[in-house]
Design a protein around this motif. Structure first.
Motif, PDB file in Angstrom:
ATOM      1  N   ALA A 125       0.827  -1.210   0.000  1.00  0.00           N
ATOM      2  CA  ALA A 125       0.000   0.000   0.000  1.00  0.00           C
ATOM      3  C   ALA A 125       0.860   1.259   0.000  1.00  0.00           C
ATOM      4  CB  ALA A 125      -0.941  -0.016   1.198  1.00  0.00           C
ATOM      5  N   VAL A 160      -4.119   2.002  -5.164  1.00  0.00           N
ATOM      6  CA  VAL A 160      -4.207   0.938  -4.165  1.00  0.00           C
ATOM      7  C   VAL A 160      -5.254   1.283  -3.110  1.00  0.00           C
ATOM      8  CG1 VAL A 160      -1.825   0.200  -4.497  1.00  0.00           C
ATOM      9  CG2 VAL A 160      -2.359   1.936  -2.789  1.00  0.00           C
ATOM     10  N   THR A 185      -4.349   0.775   3.337  1.00  0.00           N
ATOM     11  CA  THR A 185      -4.141  -0.334   4.276  1.00  0.00           C
ATOM     12  C   THR A 185      -3.383   0.200   5.473  1.00  0.00           C
ATOM     13  OG1 THR A 185      -3.988  -1.857   2.389  1.00  0.00           O
ATOM     14  CG2 THR A 185      -3.226  -2.676   4.517  1.00  0.00           C
ATOM     15  N   GLN A 223      -8.506  -2.478   6.007  1.00  0.00           N
ATOM     16  CA  GLN A 223      -8.779  -1.738   4.772  1.00  0.00           C
ATOM     17  C   GLN A 223     -10.244  -1.325   4.771  1.00  0.00           C
ATOM     18  OE1 GLN A 223      -7.822  -4.759   1.845  1.00  0.00           O
ATOM     19  NE2 GLN A 223      -5.745  -3.985   1.543  1.00  0.00           N
TER      20      GLN A 223
END
Length: 651
Positions: A446, A456, A459, A510
């Protein structure tokens, strides 16, 4: 004076183009205008002197697909590929003849007969089709028999039978496809040439080694046709599109075997020969070239006196060059476990490259399922640094030249030591260590994505560190390292997410984004370029893997994904997980830098990962093996199957 060779077409497919005739044909084509495109297919590795601009497909052409040849869109198909033995065919030739003569010829026309580009087919047949009663004699013949195209036929061996069978197939196709393409079938006489397996080349090699040659049937006549002349004759016949059907191709001037020995004697004054009587009938044949003369303004010009010195010079040069390359090393699939579809995919790729290349399964578990499907099994030590020397030694002892890791937990080991393995002659299908690390660590992935402008999914190690995600209705909780499907918590409320995290070793969080999940199978070459990429939907997921998966025919999505994948710094096969949202958004979840469980669908769709790896390991330029995506969507259903096989004999 014959006219210069001029071809009325631009795209030529030659099967068996690395053979004796094929290499002569490639030399002729290389001297023609540069706008001619040539695709050569052969089992043998690409010859070093092949022009870089010509495409080359190494491997068994029985696996050539209609899609693959359709992308090249040949105007002319010149079929040279064939297998043969010496005068007496062995018992083992039974299956070889079927696979590489009968089946191959049928298959190559099957995948080309409906191509709209195809204008001309030239099939290299043989005079072995004619009835041997016409030209075989119990007594020494006074002169050769000229064989006409209308003479009786009775193939004298399996090779002749295969040639006749395909002649009949082509006659059948002309009934239905005659308006689309024309067919010429030259029956070729006794071939010889540079780098040949014929008796002339064998005698030259023996004489250069100082050996005595053995001569059988010195009084027999053969119509000796030099391979360079054969190649030119076939190209001129291809260009004469109005000429169709069966036609002889020889010199029309037979010579005795004794004449060959006499020419060799002129070049090897110390030649020693033993003449042996034999119960084999004397042969006395030559081509009746009247039909050829009436259709083609050219005749084969090269005599034995001209050709044999060229063959001698070639063999001398080869002796001075480095020894021919050995068969490439075998392939080890490490952590093979129960990955039977992967084993079969690797075996198919290995056989296309070299028929003697074996696939060895490696695993710490001596009872692993996939060992029943590999060519050999190795109960391996753990992939740990202290075992590196033993692993290299064992690989070398087993003739292993390629390693395909298949488990996340071993990727770092193989990547860390890939230079040492390369020095030992072992190529490993693995990405550089830093790329492996960022794919195995979701936080690192990430962070890398954010720094390099990749879309992305955020995270974090804690919920409070996650940025707000518009449209997110919950959270995803998973392990930081390894496959994201392990102990996955999906679309969890905050309190549930925190509770779920307590059961994980090193949880990451996430935001949950609603969308259609896709997997992306891709192969990145050694230059860091995406060589092939196919997205697919994950229709039914079991234990984190696609049980049912369907490819997406979406050029815009492929174009969007390609530069993103290239930024990851990977090598070899990969599986990228992503989400497509209704607003057109693309969100990257994670990337597995290895071949995935359902990635055999990617191979079927054109991402030929294992074959490309083996080619790169052999030093090939993948531009010669372009990505040819499937014409339409494909669906893969992964289902268990029972396999019954012979049981091993108790010791």
């Amino acid at each position: 004076m014959p006219q210069p060779l001029v071809l009325p077409f631009k795209r030529i497919f030659i099967s068996g183009g690395a053979g004796v005739i094929g290499q002569e044909m490639v030399r002729l084509l290389a001297a023609l205008p540069a706008d001619i495109d040539v695709l050569v297919g052969d089992l043998k590795p690409r010859p070093a002197n092949f022009p870089a601009r010509f495409q080359y497909r190494q491997g068994d052409l029985n696996f050539l697909t209609e899609q693959e040849i359709g992308v090249f869109a040949p105007e002319v198909f010149i079929h040279l590929a064939a297998t043969f033995e010496r005068s007496t065919e062995t018992y083992g030739f039974w299956e070889e003849n079927f696979q590489h003569n009968v089946r191959l010829s049928h298959h190559l026309m099957t995948v080309q007969k409906d191509l709209p580009s195809l204008r001309r087919v030239v099939f290299a047949s043989s005079y072995l089709i004619y009835d041997p009663e016409l030209y075989n004699f119990a007594e020494v013949p006074a002169q050769p028999r000229s064989l006409r195209e209308t003479d009786p036929i009775l193939p004298r061996n399996l090779t002749g039978m295969a040639k006749l069978a395909h002649e009949i197939e082509l006659r059948f196709l002309q009934t239905y496809r005659g308006a689309q393409f024309s067919t010429a079938i030259p029956r070729i006489y006794r071939g010889y040439g540079r780098n040949g397996r014929d008796i002339t080349s064998r005698w030259v090699r023996m004489l250069l080694a100082g050996e005595e040659i053995t001569v059988y049937g010195a009084e027999s006549f053969f119509d000796y046709l030099y391979a360079a002349d054969t190649a030119e004759g076939l190209l001129r016949l291809a260009a004469a599109e109005t000429v169709s059907g069966i036609i002889n191709l020889g010199t029309g001037r037979a010579r005795r075997v004794a004449d060959v020995v006499a020419v060799l004697k002129q070049n090897f004054p110390d030649l020693r020969a033993t003449y042996v009587a034999s119960d084999i009938p004397f042969e006395a044949s030559q081509a009746d070239m009247n039909l050829w003369r009436s259709q083609i303004d050219w005749l084969p010009p090269t005599t034995l006196e001209q050709a044999i010195p060229e063959i001698i010079a070639f063999e001398r040069a080869r002796l001075q060059a480095t020894a021919a390359a050995k068969a490439p090393g075998h392939v080890l699939i490490s952590s093979v476990a129960a990955k039977v579809p992967l084993v079969r995919a690797v075996q198919a790729a290995a056989q296309r490259l070299h028929p003697e290349m074996n696939v060895i399964g490696g695993d710490m578990n001596p009872a692993c399922l996939a060992q029943h499907f590999t060519d050999d099994f190795w109960q391996m030590p753990a992939t740990a640094d202290q075992n590196l020397a033993d692993i290299i030694a064992q690989c070398q002892a087993r003739g292993i030249g390629h390693v395909i890791p298949t488990r996340d937990g071993e990727l770092a080991f193989w990547s860390r030591h890939r230079a040492a393995l390369a020095e030992a002659g072992i190529a490993v299908l693995v990405s550089p260590p830093e790329a492996v690390s960022r794919c195995l660590d979701k936080i690192e992935f990430a962070v890398f994505g954010q720094e390099h402008g990749l879309p992305v999914i955020p995270t974090a190690l804690g919920l409070d560190a996650l940025p707000a995600a518009p449209g997110s209705t919950g959270f995803v909780v998973k392990e930081r390292h390894g496959a994201g499907s392990l102990s996955l918590g999906l679309n969890l409320p905050e309190a549930t997410a925190l509770t779920h995290a307590q059961a994980l070793q090193e949880p990451v969080f996430q935001p949950f984004i609603q969308g259609r999940e896709i997997s992306v199978d891709a192969y990145v070459d050694r230059a860091g370029r995406v060589h092939g990429l196919v997205p697919r939907t994950r229709d039914i997921i079991v234990h984190g893997e696609s049980q049912v998966s369907t490819t997406l025919t979406d050029p815009a999505l492929v174009a969007r994904l390609t530069p993103l994948v290239e930024k990851l710094g990977l090598y070899g096969p990969l599986v990228l997980q992503a989400l497509l949202t209704d607003d057109g958004g693309l969100h990257l979840i994670e990337c597995n830098c290895r071949f995935g469980g359902a990635s055999t669908l990617g191979i079927a769709a054109g991402v030929d990962s294992f074959f490309w790896f083996l080619q790169e390991a052999a030093g090939a330029d993948l531009s010669q093996y372009p990505f040819r995506p499937a014409a339409g969507p494909l669906r893969q259903v992964r289902a268990a199957a029972d396999v019954v096989m012979p049981a091993p004999t108790p010791e």
